[in-house]
Every structure is written in structure tokens, then in C-alpha cells.
Scaffold this active site. Structure first.
Site, PDB file in Angstrom:
ATOM      1  N   HIS A 131       0.714  -1.215   0.105  1.00  0.00           N
ATOM      2  CA  HIS A 131      -0.052  -0.114   0.060  1.00  0.00           C
ATOM      3  C   HIS A 131       0.962   1.193  -0.064  1.00  0.00           C
ATOM      4  CE1 HIS A 131      -3.351  -2.838   1.050  1.00  0.00           C
ATOM      5  NE2 HIS A 131      -2.398  -3.099   1.935  1.00  0.00           N
ATOM      6  N   SER A 171      14.572  19.640 -16.162  1.00  0.00           N
ATOM      7  CA  SER A 171      13.336  20.528 -16.502  1.00  0.00           C
ATOM      8  C   SER A 171      13.594  21.669 -17.111  1.00  0.00           C
ATOM      9  CB  SER A 171      12.664  20.855 -15.070  1.00  0.00           C
ATOM     10  OG  SER A 171      12.037  22.100 -15.235  1.00  0.00           O
TER      11      SER A 171
END
Ligand code: ARG
Length: 435
Positions: free
Chosen positions: A156, A276
Site C-alpha cells: 500500500h 526540467s
């Protein structure tokens, strides 16, 4: 335009716009080499049936065999025809004259295209296996430097239990790809029967022997039923299933890497990291994100092929023309992603301190403590409850389980021996020793 596949009954010449739209030549020119091998095998069939003299067979063989190299060098341009099969026949007629008119005896483009495509798929099985093994080799090489690093497992998306990195790598790439390689054997088995000689749909009345074609082309046997041979695409579905599943496995591995990069547990080499355009601090895991995203395309192709075949009656239908475009995109895509994964594996490195930090912060030792109590005779559910309470108490103090002191244990009526079970590295090693 040639007169191949046109008679008076066909009804005049094709509209050029329609021809340009429906041609598969831009796609199936990738099958030129297989088409030539199929035709050369068919020449052997016709010669064995005495439908070609030795001289005629040799003329056809020589002209055909030289074509792929001449096309590759730009010496010959394939004429615009409905497909590669007609383009070759038209070119052959112009190149060697009337003897070319004998080549299509006892065959149809329907068995021809299946033969070519099956030959291509057989090679695709080998290429997939080869590339999947290259990924496994790269994964094993990665393990020599990183395999003994203790790292967290996640359930999870939350820290679960420590393992050594080699256990993770086995689950992420080594074992799934091994299953995929094994699963290729289904596609290979289905690719064992040679369709050449099935003709349009019901074979031929001529004394042609399909076993000759099977032998020449390295198939295990000739087809069993001509209607099935020209309409069956199970082998392509099986191949795309396995190839797409390889891509699925790469996508799951890629997600783990993307997440571990984000958590600082994996350091990415600059050679495969994109930046970026605005944020100067970025080093992004684009390679793994793209490999992950490609798996969706692969499933779409598998589904497109499945849908192309669904509800198709027996025999050949022009719908089948789509199968190659779909399969080529799928297999080329998977092979490229396998290649990129090999590259990626050479540029990722575990950061052991960050892995341990994640285990500490996430209380990855909790289950070990329960099991230590069980080993001393406590019932599991009791131990589970006590350690759960300990987790909360430690967190309330801004601490973690690995920070436990004797006094903390006293407060919960737990034995001091638990202090010797707080070693995350040992936990990972003990668990890994079983696998
Ligand atoms: N271009 C066709 C294909 O890719 C070849 C077979 C054509 N056969 C036919 N009867 N039109 O499937």
C-alpha cells in the site's frame, strides 16, 4: 499499374486514390525478405511437382534472391501495388519476363501473407527472448554492486518489511521475464505448421507437396487444414500476449524505480535523466516513465489484434491486413523498451543510507519484533497487539522502534531481548537467506 489480381471479371482498373489508400506496401515491405524466402521455397515446391523445369526454377531463384539487397541499395524500387506480394510479382515479370507468370501456381496471397508473417513472428520470438535475456543479464550485473543492500519493501505504498535488494530484483525483473521467456513456447508451438500450399482457402488440385515448403522454410510440419491455415492468427495473439506481458513487467519495475528515485533510495545517472526546462534542480526518471507508459500502448495493440480477429468467419478477409501493422508496432515497441531497460539498469544505484532511513522511519522492523516474541512462546495475535501499542508509544515520543530502550520495553512489559532484534540489516539478511 500491373494486371496482377485483375481480370475482366474484376471490372476495370482500380481507382488510383483507392489503390493508394488500401495498399499495405508501406507496412508489409518489412516482410520483403520473408516474402522472398517464401517464394524461393515455393519455387522448390513447383520444381518438385515438375511444374517448373530446373532452368526455370533457377531463373526465378536467382532473380528473387537478389531482390532484397537491390531494394535496400536503392537499385530497385518496389512498384506501388496492393501489397509486397504483388509488388514482387510485378517487378519479377518486368525483370525476367514470362517465366515469372509461373511463380504463383498453386498458391494465393492468402497463404503467402500468412507464411511471411509467421516467419517474421518466429524471428520475433527469438528477438524477444534474446532481449529479455539481455535485461536479465543487466539485472544480474546490477546485483553485483547492489544486491546485498537492505531495502524496504512496500505494501500500500507504506514501508513493510526489510529485504535484500536481490530479492526485490528477482521479483521485479528476473522471475517475471523468465516466465515470459517460457511462455514464448506457446507461440513457438503454434508457429510450427507451414501454411504455404493452403492457397486461397482450400489447397490446390496440382501435385504440389506442402511438406516441401515446410522443410525449406524450417517449419516442423505442413498445415493440417487449409481453411484454418489462412484464417488462423492464434500464433500472433499468443506472441503479442507474451510481448505485451513483458512490457507490463517492465512497467511495474519502472514504477518501483520512479518511486525509489523520488524517495532518494535510487540515484539516477545523468546519462538517462532528463532535466526540467524551468526548474534547474531536477533530475527526472523519464526513461522509466516512458517505459511504463509504453505498456499501455502494448495492451491497446493486443486488444486491437484480438478485435480484428473476433467474429471473423473462416478463411482470409482483408481485415487481416491490419494484423501486421499492429504486430510490428507491438514487437518493435517491446524490443525497444527491453533495450532501454538494459540501458537504464546501467545508470541506477541504490543509496543504502536512504534505504535504511526509510526502514527506520517506516518502522520496518515491527514484524520482526512480533516474530521474536512468537519465538519466545507468545501467541502471534498477542505479540501483534503489543508491538502495535509500542509503535504508537514510540511515535508519541517522536521516536521509532529502532530507537527502543530497555525502559520503553519495561513500560510495555516486554523482554529486553527484543533489543537484539532491532537490526534492520540482519532482518533483511535472515529473510533473504531463504530465497
Ligand atoms: N495485403 C494483404 C494482407 O496484408 C495480403 C493478402 C491479400 N489477399 C487478398 N485476397 N486480398 O493481408
Amino acid at each position: 499499374m500491373s494486371v496482377v489480381a485483375r481480370t475482366k471479371a474484376t471490372g476495370g482498373p482500380l481507382d488510383p486514390n483507392f489503390l493508394a489508400w488500401q495498399t499495405s506496401l508501406p507496412v508489409d515491405r518489412q516482410l520483403l525478405e520473408q516474402d522472398i524466402r517464401g517464394s524461393v521455397a515455393h519455387v522448390a515446391v513447383l520444381e518438385a511437382a515438375k511444374l517448373l523445369s530446373a532452368g526455370e526454377a533457377e531463373t526465378l531463384r536467382v532473380a528473387l534472391a537478389g531482390l532484397p539487397a537491390r531494394v535496400a541499395s536503392g537499385d530497385v524500387e518496389l512498384p506501388l501495388e496492393e501489397d509486397v506480394h504483388m509488388a514482387v510479382e510485378t517487378w519479377l515479370r518486368a525483370a525476367i519476363g514470362e517465366v515469372a507468370d509461373k511463380l504463383h501456381t498453386g498458391r494465393s496471397r492468402n497463404d503467402q501473407v500468412v507464411t511471411d508473417f509467421m516467419l517474421w513472428c518466429r524471428e520475433a520470438c527469438d528477438r524477444l527472448e534474446h532481449q529479455a535475456r539481455a535485461v536479465q543479464d543487466a539485472a544480474r550485473a546490477w546485483l553485483t554492486a547492489n544486491g546485498d543492500v537492505p531495502m524496504p519493501t512496500f505494501t500500500h505504498r507504506q514501508v513493510a518489511i526489510p529485504v535484500l535488494a536481490r530479492v526485490w530484483m528477482q521479483a521485479a525483473l528476473l522471475d517475471p521475464l523468465e516466465r515470459d521467456i517460457k511462455a514464448l513456447s506457446l507461440a513457438r508451438a503454434e508457429l510450427a505448421a507451414c501454411p504455404l500450399g493452403a492457397g486461397a482457402i482450400a489447397g490446390s488440385t496440382l501435385p504440389t507437396d506442402p511438406n516441401v515448403a515446410a522443410r525449406e522454410l524450417g517449419f516442423a510440419r505442413a498445415h493440417h487444414n487449409p481453411m484454418d491455415a489462412v484464417g488462423d492468427r492464434d500464433w500472433a495473439l499468443s506472441l503479442l500476449f507474451v510481448a505485451s506481458r513483458m512490457s507490463l513487467h517492465l512497467s511495474r519495475f519502472s514504477t518501483d524505480i520512479v518511486e525509489m528515485v523520488s524517495d532518494g533510495m535510487v540515484k539516477l545517472g545523468g546519462a538517462i535523466a532528463c532535466g526540467s526546462s524551468m526548474m534547474p534542480h531536477k533530475r527526472n526518471p523519464d526513461l522509466f516513465e516512458l517505459v511504463r507508459a509504453q505498456a499501455h500502448l502494448r495492451f491497446s495493440e493486443l486488444s486491437a489484434l484480438w478485435n480484428t480477429v473476433t467474429a471473423m468467419g473462416m478463411g482470409y478477409h482483408r481485415d487481416f491486413q491490419q494484423d501486421k501493422e499492429i504486430a510490428f508496432a507491438n514487437i518493435h515497441g517491446v524490443i525497444k523498451c527491453l533495450e532501454m531497460t538494459v540501458l537504464g539498469l546501467g545508470h541506477i544505484e541504490l543509496v543504502p543510507e536512504r534505504c535504511l532511513q526509510a526502514l527506520r522511519d517506516g518502522d520496518g522492523i515491527a514484524t520482526d519484533l512480533c516474530e521474536a516474541l512468537v519465538a519466545q512462546g507468545m501467541a502471534f495475535r498477542q505479540a501483534y497487539g503489543k508491538i502495535g501499542a509500542l509503535v504508537v508509544a514510540q511515535r508519541e515520543k517522536g521516536k521509532r522502534l529502532v530507537d527502543l530502550q530497555a525502559a520503553d520495553l519495561d513500560a510495555h512489559d516486554l523482554p529486553h531481548s527484543l533489543l537484539s532484534s532491532l537490526d534492520l540489516t540482519k532482518s533483511a539478511q535472515v529473510r533473504a537467506a531463504r530465497y
